[in-house]
Design a protein around this motif. Sequence first.
Motif, PDB file in Angstrom:
ATOM      1  N   ASN A   1       3.184  73.709 -47.028  1.00  0.00           N
ATOM      2  CA  ASN A   1       2.748  72.837 -49.211  1.00  0.00           C
ATOM      3  C   ASN A   1       3.304  71.355 -48.330  1.00  0.00           C
ATOM      4  OD1 ASN A   1       1.937  75.020 -49.337  1.00  0.00           O
ATOM      5  ND2 ASN A   1       4.150  75.950 -50.816  1.00  0.00           N
ATOM      6  N   SER A   2       2.374  70.869 -48.884  1.00  0.00           N
ATOM      7  CA  SER A   2       1.934  69.256 -48.787  1.00  0.00           C
ATOM      8  C   SER A   2       3.377  68.780 -49.997  1.00  0.00           C
ATOM      9  CB  SER A   2       1.140  68.453 -48.977  1.00  0.00           C
ATOM     10  OG  SER A   2      -0.362  68.517 -48.182  1.00  0.00           O
ATOM     11  N   GLU A   3       4.000  69.722 -51.056  1.00  0.00           N
ATOM     12  CA  GLU A   3       4.487  69.257 -51.924  1.00  0.00           C
ATOM     13  C   GLU A   3       5.820  69.205 -51.072  1.00  0.00           C
ATOM     14  OE1 GLU A   3       2.538  72.876 -53.352  1.00  0.00           O
ATOM     15  OE2 GLU A   3       1.730  71.445 -52.377  1.00  0.00           O
TER      16      GLU A   3
ATOM     17  N   GLU B   1      -5.806  64.189 -32.698  1.00  0.00           N
ATOM     18  CA  GLU B   1      -5.246  63.084 -32.875  1.00  0.00           C
ATOM     19  C   GLU B   1      -3.926  62.977 -32.586  1.00  0.00           C
ATOM     20  OE1 GLU B   1      -4.673  60.869 -37.397  1.00  0.00           O
ATOM     21  OE2 GLU B   1      -4.673  59.791 -36.521  1.00  0.00           O
TER      22      GLU B   1
ATOM     23  N   LEU C   1      -0.918  60.972 -32.512  1.00  0.00           N
ATOM     24  CA  LEU C   1      -0.106  60.860 -34.230  1.00  0.00           C
ATOM     25  C   LEU C   1       0.685  59.359 -33.411  1.00  0.00           C
ATOM     26  CD1 LEU C   1       1.305  63.570 -35.649  1.00  0.00           C
ATOM     27  CD2 LEU C   1      -0.784  61.938 -36.303  1.00  0.00           C
TER      28      LEU C   1
ATOM     29  N   ALA D   1       7.606  60.977 -35.500  1.00  0.00           N
ATOM     30  CA  ALA D   1       6.632  61.413 -35.825  1.00  0.00           C
ATOM     31  C   ALA D   1       6.526  62.213 -37.454  1.00  0.00           C
ATOM     32  CB  ALA D   1       5.668  62.391 -35.246  1.00  0.00           C
TER      33      ALA D   1
ATOM     34  N   PHE E   1       1.741  66.535 -41.871  1.00  0.00           N
ATOM     35  CA  PHE E   1       2.422  67.499 -43.085  1.00  0.00           C
ATOM     36  C   PHE E   1       1.150  68.905 -42.419  1.00  0.00           C
ATOM     37  CE2 PHE E   1       1.337  64.135 -45.815  1.00  0.00           C
ATOM     38  CZ  PHE E   1       2.391  64.276 -46.410  1.00  0.00           C
TER      39      PHE E   1
ATOM     40  N   ASP F   1       0.485  71.214 -43.514  1.00  0.00           N
ATOM     41  CA  ASP F   1      -0.749  72.096 -43.865  1.00  0.00           C
ATOM     42  C   ASP F   1      -2.002  71.359 -43.224  1.00  0.00           C
ATOM     43  OD1 ASP F   1      -0.462  69.898 -45.814  1.00  0.00           O
ATOM     44  OD2 ASP F   1      -0.365  70.742 -47.766  1.00  0.00           O
ATOM     45  N   ASP F   2      -1.809  70.845 -42.609  1.00  0.00           N
ATOM     46  CA  ASP F   2      -3.177  70.100 -41.888  1.00  0.00           C
ATOM     47  C   ASP F   2      -3.618  71.094 -40.920  1.00  0.00           C
ATOM     48  OD1 ASP F   2      -3.122  67.890 -43.019  1.00  0.00           O
ATOM     49  OD2 ASP F   2      -2.428  66.736 -40.760  1.00  0.00           O
TER      50      ASP F   2
ATOM     51  N   ILE G   1      -6.056  73.195 -42.832  1.00  0.00           N
ATOM     52  CA  ILE G   1      -7.873  72.443 -43.011  1.00  0.00           C
ATOM     53  C   ILE G   1      -8.498  72.281 -41.523  1.00  0.00           C
ATOM     54  CG2 ILE G   1      -8.092  69.547 -43.140  1.00  0.00           C
ATOM     55  CD1 ILE G   1      -7.089  71.242 -46.094  1.00  0.00           C
TER      56      ILE G   1
END
Lengths: 283, 308
Positions: free
Chosen positions: B4-6, B248, B250, B263, B266, B268-269, B272
């Motif tokens: 979770n991003s949060e 990508e 990073l 590094a 997130f 939750d990438d 996606i």
Amino acid sequence: MLPVVDPPKRDPYAAPKIDPAVAARWLVGFLRDECLGRRGVENAVVGLSGGVDSAVTAYLCVHALGPRNVHLVRMPYRTSSPASLNDAQLVIDALGAVGHTVDITAAVDGYLQYEPEADARRRGNVMARTRMLVLFDQSAKRAALPIGTGNKTERLFGYFTWHADDTPPINPLGDLFKTQVWELARYLGVPPAIVDKAPSADLEANQTDEGDLGIRYARADAILSSMLLGYRDEQLHARGFDAAEVALVRRRVESTHWKRHLPTTAMLTNTAINEFYLRPVDY
Amino acid sequence: MQGNSEAGPARVALVQSKPRKGAYAENLASLRAVFAQLAALEPVPELVVLPEAALTGYFLEGAVYESARSAELFGHEISSLWRDVAGARPVEIAAGFYEVENGSYYNSAIWLALDERETRIINVHRKLFLPTYGVFDEERFLSRGNRVRVFDSPLLGPTALLICEDAWHSIVPTIAALKGARTIVVPSAAPGRGIEGDGELVSISRWRELLRGIAMEHGCFVLYAGLTGFEGGKGMTGSSRAIAPDGEILVEADAREACVVRAEFFLDDVEIARANLPLLGDLRAVLPDLLADDELPWLRGRTDAAGR
């Protein structure tokens, strides 16, 4: 102490990437295939507004079909900015394409004289739909295909007149964000006066796209490019996007899905077109 | 909660180390200084990854018997170092080492989770593919592992450890991803070769392509920590890097410099990436049929009485 290697600083508002040389080659191939291959049409008609989208479209068409086969039509209304007309002429001159000017004032006012209470929005829509009428008729006259010029950002925002700007049967720029169109324009050599000016629909005096939309294109495109991948609002906030801007962008996109579709047709049979009876566009 | 991003981004440090061959105690002392450096960083990394054979060097030949330790001892030594310099601050540590257990020797990597109260060994991965060709001679001295586990990292959630050549066999990261791994961590010691490349050794490019391929095929993060420095003329290629699920890069270190690579990402990438390129879900559906194919060599013997 060991040296510390850090990743490049991430800017959430970095513009969506584009390799303009790759995109230009691909789009020229698309135009050739659609016009010469699939439809057997050698000529194209592009409505030239003086803005960057139609300029880039004109450049691509000339690369694809040659300058003598590309008709660039300026369609001013009496309140249009003279600067727009001049910028459009810059494109015609630079490309050596065939230029035409069709003043739409008489046609627009011929209708609007019966609708004197029409507000700016209605008047703008009448102008946009009149221009599309001209564009299709000029295409019929010249055995040409009208080419669309709408970009992805305005399509996502619904920032266009339905069944006007979006009607040409093919559109090379529809999957490019505005900031990517700018990049492509610079690569193609579109005059800086056109690339660098504030984008405007030029339907009213001092109108700008960004003023109408309430957000800069650079910021909108960055948000859109992540939002379209499926990031939820809280994920976008966590990645550094401004919550108010995310909300604005989300609201515009989600309130305009209908504008990106054909008219909603009531289904009554199990041969309903595009529901049951399905054939690809190029079949 | 992972994913979770949060919860904010995961913060990782890859330690691209350059140990002195066989000098375990000296290398351990050097690691103390590195840990002290990491503990003073702001923010402090939540996961520290060290390369394969991080405290001994890679090419040990028979000296592997003198340098190997049990997972418990190695875990204790590493975690004690962190406690000494960082106190009770939680961290996870992954590190490659030569392991001994009941007289068998392995090229292993440990995953430790340290919190305020205790140190847990979350996983010990034993290298599956022991290169024994050309310059390599692992199988002469080492036994091989026989499975890739997916374990639950408190920071990263479902994670798999692979060591060096394990990652070169596409079936291994595939199995890790099918078992749920969202991050694949690869401690490595890769001797560089191939001067016909474009601006770098061919083996460095090959590794980069390989790891990006894993990340993109399975929609997972890949963290790679490479040993650096020359070992008897064989130059280890460092190039520690973190790769996002869309391929990508990073961050990536130079080949030849000992360093710390940071590094942030997130987790939750992963969702996606997998939603936009659902290859793993497709594979989950088709792989059982592919593996039941009786033309595969290990199934052919069961179904073909002639033993062809």
